[in-house]
Scaffold this active site. Structure first.
Site, PDB file in Angstrom:
ATOM      1  N   LYS A   1       0.837  -1.199   0.000  1.00 56.60           N
ATOM      2  CA  LYS A   1       0.000   0.000   0.000  1.00 56.60           C
ATOM      3  C   LYS A   1       0.876   1.254   0.000  1.00 56.60           C
ATOM      4  O   LYS A   1       0.687   2.168  -0.779  1.00 56.60           O
ATOM      5  CB  LYS A   1      -0.927  -0.036   1.217  1.00 56.60           C
ATOM      6  CG  LYS A   1      -1.853   1.144   1.303  1.00 56.60           C
ATOM      7  CD  LYS A   1      -2.830   1.024   2.461  1.00 56.60           C
ATOM      8  CE  LYS A   1      -3.545   2.356   2.646  1.00 56.60           C
ATOM      9  NZ  LYS A   1      -4.489   2.377   3.742  1.00 56.60           N
TER      10      LYS A   1
ATOM     11  N   GLU B   1      10.476  -4.595   4.698  1.00 56.93           N
ATOM     12  CA  GLU B   1      10.563  -6.023   4.365  1.00 56.93           C
ATOM     13  C   GLU B   1      10.257  -6.239   2.880  1.00 56.93           C
ATOM     14  O   GLU B   1      10.974  -6.959   2.172  1.00 56.93           O
ATOM     15  CB  GLU B   1       9.551  -6.836   5.191  1.00 56.93           C
ATOM     16  CG  GLU B   1       9.834  -6.869   6.679  1.00 56.93           C
ATOM     17  CD  GLU B   1       9.125  -5.764   7.455  1.00 56.93           C
ATOM     18  OE1 GLU B   1       8.930  -4.653   6.885  1.00 56.93           O
ATOM     19  OE2 GLU B   1       8.777  -5.985   8.623  1.00 56.93           O
TER      20      GLU B   1
ATOM     21  N   GLY C   1      -4.975  -1.695   4.597  1.00 57.62           N
ATOM     22  CA  GLY C   1      -4.136  -2.792   4.092  1.00 57.62           C
ATOM     23  C   GLY C   1      -4.762  -4.158   4.351  1.00 57.62           C
ATOM     24  O   GLY C   1      -4.811  -5.016   3.467  1.00 57.62           O
ATOM     25  N   ARG C   2      -5.259  -4.361   5.570  1.00 55.11           N
ATOM     26  CA  ARG C   2      -5.793  -5.686   5.918  1.00 55.11           C
ATOM     27  C   ARG C   2      -7.170  -5.961   5.313  1.00 55.11           C
ATOM     28  O   ARG C   2      -7.719  -7.041   5.478  1.00 55.11           O
ATOM     29  CB  ARG C   2      -5.790  -5.866   7.441  1.00 55.11           C
ATOM     30  CG  ARG C   2      -6.461  -4.750   8.215  1.00 55.11           C
ATOM     31  CD  ARG C   2      -6.109  -4.820   9.701  1.00 55.11           C
ATOM     32  NE  ARG C   2      -6.671  -3.707  10.462  1.00 55.11           N
ATOM     33  CZ  ARG C   2      -6.082  -2.538  10.641  1.00 55.11           C
ATOM     34  NH1 ARG C   2      -4.899  -2.309  10.093  1.00 55.11           N
ATOM     35  NH2 ARG C   2      -6.647  -1.595  11.364  1.00 55.11           N
TER      36      ARG C   2
ATOM     37  N   GLU D   1      -5.162  -6.536  14.535  1.00 57.47           N
ATOM     38  CA  GLU D   1      -4.638  -5.218  14.168  1.00 57.47           C
ATOM     39  C   GLU D   1      -5.767  -4.180  14.202  1.00 57.47           C
ATOM     40  O   GLU D   1      -5.536  -3.001  14.461  1.00 57.47           O
ATOM     41  CB  GLU D   1      -3.993  -5.265  12.770  1.00 57.47           C
ATOM     42  CG  GLU D   1      -3.057  -4.095  12.492  1.00 57.47           C
ATOM     43  CD  GLU D   1      -2.145  -4.313  11.288  1.00 57.47           C
ATOM     44  OE1 GLU D   1      -1.020  -4.814  11.461  1.00 57.47           O
ATOM     45  OE2 GLU D   1      -2.566  -3.992  10.169  1.00 57.47           O
TER      46      GLU D   1
ATOM     47  N   HIS E   1      -5.945 -32.862  17.321  1.00 59.14           N
ATOM     48  CA  HIS E   1      -4.807 -33.652  17.817  1.00 59.14           C
ATOM     49  C   HIS E   1      -3.693 -32.756  18.312  1.00 59.14           C
ATOM     50  O   HIS E   1      -2.567 -33.210  18.495  1.00 59.14           O
ATOM     51  CB  HIS E   1      -4.311 -34.588  16.713  1.00 59.14           C
ATOM     52  CG  HIS E   1      -5.318 -35.635  16.364  1.00 59.14           C
ATOM     53  ND1 HIS E   1      -5.339 -36.873  16.966  1.00 59.14           N
ATOM     54  CD2 HIS E   1      -6.378 -35.611  15.521  1.00 59.14           C
ATOM     55  CE1 HIS E   1      -6.361 -37.576  16.491  1.00 59.14           C
ATOM     56  NE2 HIS E   1      -7.003 -36.820  15.608  1.00 59.14           N
TER      57      HIS E   1
ATOM     58  N   LYS F   1       9.020  -0.658  14.299  1.00 53.88           N
ATOM     59  CA  LYS F   1       9.647  -0.351  13.000  1.00 53.88           C
ATOM     60  C   LYS F   1      10.721   0.713  13.180  1.00 53.88           C
ATOM     61  O   LYS F   1      11.813   0.639  12.622  1.00 53.88           O
ATOM     62  CB  LYS F   1       8.595   0.187  12.015  1.00 53.88           C
ATOM     63  CG  LYS F   1       7.589  -0.813  11.515  1.00 53.88           C
ATOM     64  CD  LYS F   1       6.695  -0.154  10.454  1.00 53.88           C
ATOM     65  CE  LYS F   1       5.453  -0.973  10.167  1.00 53.88           C
ATOM     66  NZ  LYS F   1       4.490  -0.293   9.306  1.00 53.88           N
TER      67      LYS F   1
HETATM   68  O1  F6P Z   1       2.157  -4.335   9.865  1.00 54.29           O
HETATM   69  C1  F6P Z   1       1.721  -3.059   9.670  1.00 54.29           C
HETATM   70  C2  F6P Z   1       1.223  -2.780   8.296  1.00 54.29           C
HETATM   71  O2  F6P Z   1       1.139  -1.412   8.161  1.00 54.29           O
HETATM   72  C3  F6P Z   1      -0.118  -3.446   7.974  1.00 54.29           C
HETATM   73  O3  F6P Z   1      -1.185  -2.708   8.416  1.00 54.29           O
HETATM   74  C4  F6P Z   1      -0.041  -3.590   6.499  1.00 54.29           C
HETATM   75  O4  F6P Z   1      -0.966  -4.521   6.037  1.00 54.29           O
HETATM   76  C5  F6P Z   1       1.392  -4.029   6.334  1.00 54.29           C
HETATM   77  O5  F6P Z   1       2.104  -3.269   7.296  1.00 54.29           O
HETATM   78  C6  F6P Z   1       1.984  -3.847   4.960  1.00 54.29           C
HETATM   79  O6  F6P Z   1       1.959  -2.511   4.547  1.00 54.29           O
HETATM   80  P1  F6P Z   1       2.161  -2.109   3.034  1.00 54.29           P
HETATM   81  O7  F6P Z   1       1.048  -2.719   2.250  1.00 54.29           O
HETATM   82  O8  F6P Z   1       2.113  -0.615   3.022  1.00 54.29           O
HETATM   83  O9  F6P Z   1       3.484  -2.635   2.585  1.00 54.29           O
END
Ligand code: F6P
Length: 544
Positions: free
Chosen positions: A203, A209, A263-264, A349, A380, A508
């Site tokens: 987003k 990452e 995002g979620r 979240e 199990h 972060k």
């Molecule tokens: O983990 C925090 C977060 O901001 C989530 O809300 C989001 O889904 C994820 O990081 C990834 O963010 P982006 O889509 O901006 O890379």
């Protein structure tokens, strides 16, 4: 604060009246409990009779919904009001699945028109990749797709791709999320770069990452095929199209969405591209249609006919009044093996908050601790604790009348466990029953006396049973939307903002400063963190 309202206080008093209830008594007192505490909509049958609620509890929970002006909040969300007040944003994942004829305005712009324009671009791209009209640098058809994203840019689409694998007829889709180099290295080892399309899903397009993995993938592609291959082998989905362009992405392969999509909650947007690539345009549209059907139901149905509202009110009853904060989602379908993982993010979240709309720290429990695994594997593993442990855990059992793989007796066996578990959890086995059974063995009286207490099941473990005909893109869409709206309703009842996520920021920021420590610029930390960083620097340098 809502806890000061008469609706909340009455529920608190009511808890003391009902806390000693047992499901055995509720069922024996009312032979119609199953029909009175179950409902069906959007192809989803919900039996909520095995919960510690009475008609009075339902009435009081409805009063709480009224007190918190739930109906008004639902209209505000669907109407594009800026209900995410800490980020001044609308919350419109529902508009992503609205038909093209709908109108939802944000700052004077009909966003549904924008959404459908971008959806068509994305679906056309996807169909061209699937058919081979768009090919890789060496002219070969794309056989593999690697989606690089994390959190909402990974969990939703990867859960759906797993859930709809039965319908897969496109390239094989892989997901890379973890910044641990093992994830990208292992995935790259599985594919031929000449036939691999990379999707960078983010987003913000700044997530460390994702960007680290994206640059590693880009380097691998350049090493194998050269710089010119990048524009053909990379696509991006983001709200930050400026950063996408800076990455060197071909603008034709860049798909946008908007900050009114959390995002979620974004799998319905262009973030769903891996899903479209896997199952095709028609399947993707059916997924959206299923979710839209649930949206309509959510907006129109009265409280105890309204599937998301029912699940939310019962869950709130348990976490805020019954001191039962842990909730397990237990799908009896192997295809749904990532369903709980996805909703762990969406729920925790969204509702892992402790400050209300007025900026006050709340004096009641909010977000639930959510987890789960598919049945029968869970049986199990952790069901022992649910049946006989000291913690009380509420459960959702999700099952299907029809299996997508109807082999021999598998589905009947699976579903016999499904029903058996909810029955055992609710009604248990008392001491007399255990002794009666043990007396049929050749154990002595003394041995029976010692063993019997260990074999008692207290029962009174609560569960919802959710049943659908068959797992399809449409039914999955409805099921996901059901849980999304459940989370929204809980946020309203708790008066918290379900759509921000400030709690992920501090870690972060600190990680960035610790990276500087690794580069020889030590920051100020507590003695434990400093000691650990020093140890890492010493051992890491030694090992590399
Ligand atoms: O983990 C925090 C977060 O901001 C989530 O809300 C989001 O889904 C994820 O990081 C990834 O963010 P982006 O889509 O901006 O890379």
């Amino acid at each position: 604060m809502i806890s000061q309202s008469s609706a909340w206080k009455t529920l608190k008093n009511h808890y003391h009246d009902v806390e000693d209830l047992h499901l055995r008594d509720l069922f024996s007192q009312n032979p119609n409990r199953f029909s009175q505490f179950s409902t069906e909509s959007c192809g989803i049958f919900l039996d909520y009779s095995k919960n510690l609620i009475t008609e009075k509890t339902k009435e009081l929970l409805s009063s709480l919904a009224k007190e918190t002006r739930l109906k008004e909040h639902i209209s505000k969300m669907f109407g594009g009001d800026k209900i995410n007040w800490t980020e001044n944003r609308s919350v419109l994942h529902t508009a992503l699945r609205a038909p093209i004829t709908s109108k939802v305005f944000v700052d004077g712009v009909n966003v549904v028109a924008q959404i459908h324009q971008e959806l068509s671009r994305m679906l056309q791209f996807s169909e061209e990749i699937r058919s081979g009209t768009r090919r890789g640098f060496t002219g070969k058809k794309f056989e593999s797709v690697i989606n690089i994203g994390i959190g909402g840019s990974d969990l939703g689409p990867s859960m759906v791709c797993e859930a709809l694998k039965f319908y897969a007829d496109g390239p094989t889709v892989y997901f890379v999320s973890n910044v641990d180099g093992t994830h990208i290295a292992n995935t790259l080892a599985k594919v031929d770069l000449q036939t691999t399309l990379f999707l960078v899903a983010s987003k913000t397009f700044t997530t460390q990452e994702t960007m680290t993995n994206a640059f590693t993938a880009r380097d691998a592609l350049i090493n194998a095929l050269g710089e010119s291959a990048v524009s053909l082998h990379f696509a991006a989905m983001s709200t930050n199209l400026k950063a996408v362009a800076e990455f060197g992405m071909n603008p034709d392969n860049a798909f946008g969405f908007w900050d009114f999509v959390g995002g979620r909650y974004s799998l319905w947007s262009v973030i769903g591209l891996p899903i479209a690539l896997q199952i095709g345009k028609q399947g993707f549209m059916e997924l959206l249609a299923g979710a839209h059907e649930m949206d309509e139901h959510f907006c129109k149905a009265s409280d105890w006919e309204n599937l998301p509202v029912i699940l939310a009110m019962i869950s709130t009853w348990y976490s805020s009044f019954y001191h039962m904060p842990s909730h397990a989602i237990l799908p009896y379908d192997q295809y749904l093996h990532r369903f709980a993982a996805h909703f762990q993010q969406v729920d925790m979240e969204s509702n892992g908050k402790s400050v209300n709309r007025d900026g006050q720290i709340v004096d009641y429990q909010t977000g639930q601790i959510l987890w789960g695994e598919p049945g029968t594997n869970g049986q199990h593993a952790f069901y022992q604790l649910i049946h006989q442990g000291t913690h009380k855990i509420s459960c959702d059992f999700i099952g299907f009348f029809e299996s997508l793989n109807p082999i021999g007796e598998h589905h009947k066996i699976l579903m016999s466990h499904f029903f058996a578990q909810t029955e055992a959890l609710a009604f248990g086995l008392n001491l007399e029953q255990v002794i009666f059974e043990l007396k049929k063995s050749d154990l002595s009286e003394e041995e029976i006396r010692k063993l019997a207490p260990h074999k008692v099941f207290y029962g009174n473990r609560v569960s919802n049973t959710i049943l659908m005909q068959k797992l399809t893109p449409h039914s999955l869409g409805a099921l996901i939307a059901l849980y999304e709206h459940k989370i929204f309703v809980q946020g309203v009842l708790w008066e918290i903002n379900s759509f921000d996520q400030w709690g992920v920021e501090l870690g972060k920021k600190l990680a960035k400063s610790i990276l500087s420590d690794f580069e020889g610029k030590p920051g100020i930390h507590d003695s434990s963190t400093s000691g650990l960083i020093e140890l890492f620097i010493k051992k890491h340098t030694k090992g590399s």
